[in-house]
Design an enzyme around this catalytic site. Structure first.
Site, PDB file in Angstrom:
ATOM      1  N   ASP A   1      -3.408   4.192  -1.954  1.00 18.99           N
ATOM      2  CA  ASP A   1      -4.201   4.675  -0.819  1.00 18.99           C
ATOM      3  C   ASP A   1      -4.338   6.196  -0.878  1.00 18.99           C
ATOM      4  OD1 ASP A   1      -5.596   4.716   1.580  1.00 18.99           O
ATOM      5  OD2 ASP A   1      -3.786   4.621   2.816  1.00 18.99           O
TER       6      ASP A   1
ATOM      7  N   LYS B   1       0.856  -1.189   0.000  1.00 20.20           N
ATOM      8  CA  LYS B   1       0.000   0.000   0.000  1.00 20.20           C
ATOM      9  C   LYS B   1       0.890   1.235   0.000  1.00 20.20           C
ATOM     10  CE  LYS B   1      -1.855   1.692   3.817  1.00 20.20           C
ATOM     11  NZ  LYS B   1      -1.551   3.153   3.829  1.00 20.20           N
TER      12      LYS B   1
END
Length: 451
Positions: free
Chosen positions: A67, A39
């Site tokens: 993200d 992420k």
């Protein structure tokens, strides 16, 4: 259900919450064999720039969860979603609170990526959620999840503490649940409020676990990131096995209710637990999954399988599982046959090479009696055969090891996916009978144990 039971390495997403691309790439490269992907969040995206960060990670062959937490008017969210998709990311997210039109815009412009709806941040406790949304977290997460599903998103991001509630709602079973706020028992909570361990999160229904500091900055006693991620993966795999057993109703333990029956074993003894592995192993898909997990655990414990040229199991229940382990290892499979007295004998229909190195695999181990009989039967015909050893003890690998006392070490080194104590007594000494519980043979009366 069976298709969704991916191994731990296909479930962990590591949060690269750093501000240095070189550091991010070095860490991601080391962790790549053990994770689904990474992420990239606002910190790295702001310092390095999204195109540069994503491109560098994709060049390493990593999946990327972008993200960006988009939260804006529909036109802006549409453009940002298309831009993220064009970068080649595998997932990106948008705040559900930006409204249905913006969610629809994200879904329409997601390209080949999965788009996830951010519900209530895991850093928010009950008071924080009430102050922002006017309701408690579970109520708001349910509302946002219904919105995300209706607008065509692929899943949500929520706290693991809301998973059980969502599992009770219709229509959410195939909706992805990507879960931050996951903390092993040995890790600090940090600024997270609504947290859960990896095992409990998987059992509650999480599809992916987003984990940052417990992996990237683990406590000194754990070691480094590699040690941390492997410990987490092992915990996840154990949870996946338990989840499979629970789904198939393959495990029963006495619940201390007088009206509840208890088990009569094949030996005639009475027991406070029973594991009906036939309900699991009748599925080739689940046999394949469990065999892969067992092989992975053997390798994780630094047990070399390179010299193994055959897998051996007893009759009858272990045959299909032992065969699947052999198939995945690319070696031969043989089995012993059950004698009338309950022992095991070698079948002359099989032949072993003169340099046979055998991996002994069973589906379930209780007392090691069958294990010893298998070895005795083979060595009587092939005295030169070698059973794989660990710590100078013969190794036996199994799905379940269920002795009466786990603290007592036996004659073999046992590697299993699940360890649990199950107790048994002679009928005349059975405390469950004395308490008023009736004794039933499990396989003939299996449904009665769950009524």
């Amino acid at each position: 259900m069976e298709a969704k039971e991916r191994a731990a390495e296909e479930r962990v997403i590591v949060a690269l919450d750093v501000d240095n691309l070189s550091e991010a790439l070095e860490l991601a490269s080391k962790l790549k064999p053990y994770i689904w992907g990474v992420k990239v969040g606002l910190q790295l995206l702001t310092v390095v720039g999204a195109p540069k960060a994503v491109s560098a990670l994709k060049q390493l062959g990593l999946r990327v969860f972008f993200d960006g937490k988009f939260c804006d008017i529909p036109n802006t969210v549409a453009a940002a979603s298309k831009a993220a998709s064009d970068l080649g990311v595998d997932m990106f997210n948008v705040h559900v609170s930006c409204g249905a039109k913006s969610l629809l815009a994200a879904a329409e412009n997601k390209g080949n990526a999965k788009v996830l709806g951010v519900t209530v941040l895991t850093s928010l406790g009950e008071k924080g959620c009430l102050s922002i949304f006017g309701v408690r977290p579970k109520e708001k997460v349910l509302h946002f999840t219904k919105m995300a599903l209706a607008c065509g998103l692929d899943g949500i991001i929520c706290s693991p503490q809301e998973l059980e509630m969502l599992s009770l709602e219709e229509g959410f079973s195939s909706f992805l649940k990507v879960v931050p706020g996951v903390r092993p028992s040995w890790a600090l909570k940090g600024d997270q409020k609504r947290v859960m361990t990896p095992e409990k999160a998987i059992l509650a229904g999480a599809d992916y676990l987003v984990i940052g500091r417990p992996i990237t900055q683990p406590p000194k006693e754990i070691g480094g990131p590699l040690e941390a991620v492997q410990m987490i993966n092992q915990e996840i795999d154990q949870a996946l096995v338990k989840k499979i057993f629970k789904k198939k109703q393959a495990v029963w333990f006495y619940g201390k209710e007088k009206e509840e029956p208890h088990a009569v074993l094949t030996s005639g003894k009475h027991s406070d637990g029973y594991i009906n592995l036939s309900l699991v192993l009748k599925s080739p898909c689940l046999s394949q999954i469990l065999a892969a997990m067992l092989i992975k655990k053997l390798k994780r414990e630094n047990i070399s399988l390179k010299k193994v040229n055959a897998v051996v199991s007893s009759s009858y229940a272990a045959i299909c599982f032992g065969y699947e382990v052999a198939r995945q290892l690319g070696v031969d499979f043989v089995f012993t046959e059950k004698k009338e007295d309950g022992g095991q004998r070698w079948s002359e229909r099989f032949e072993l090479p003169s340099n046979a190195v055998l991996l002994h695999v069973e589906e379930l181990i209780t007392t090691l009696k069958t294990t010893q009989e298998v070895e005795k039967a083979i060595l009587a015909f092939y005295p030169e055969a070698e059973f794989l050893k660990v710590n100078d003890k013969p190794l036996v690998a199994a799905i379940v090891y269920r002795p009466e006392n786990l603290s007592i070490k036996g004659t073999h080194e046992i590697v299993s996916l699940i360890e649990t104590e199950i107790h048994s007594w002679e009928p005349e000494n059975c405390p469950l009978c004395q308490s008023g519980s009736s004794a039933l043979k499990p396989k003939e009366n299996w449904k009665a144990f769950f009524e």
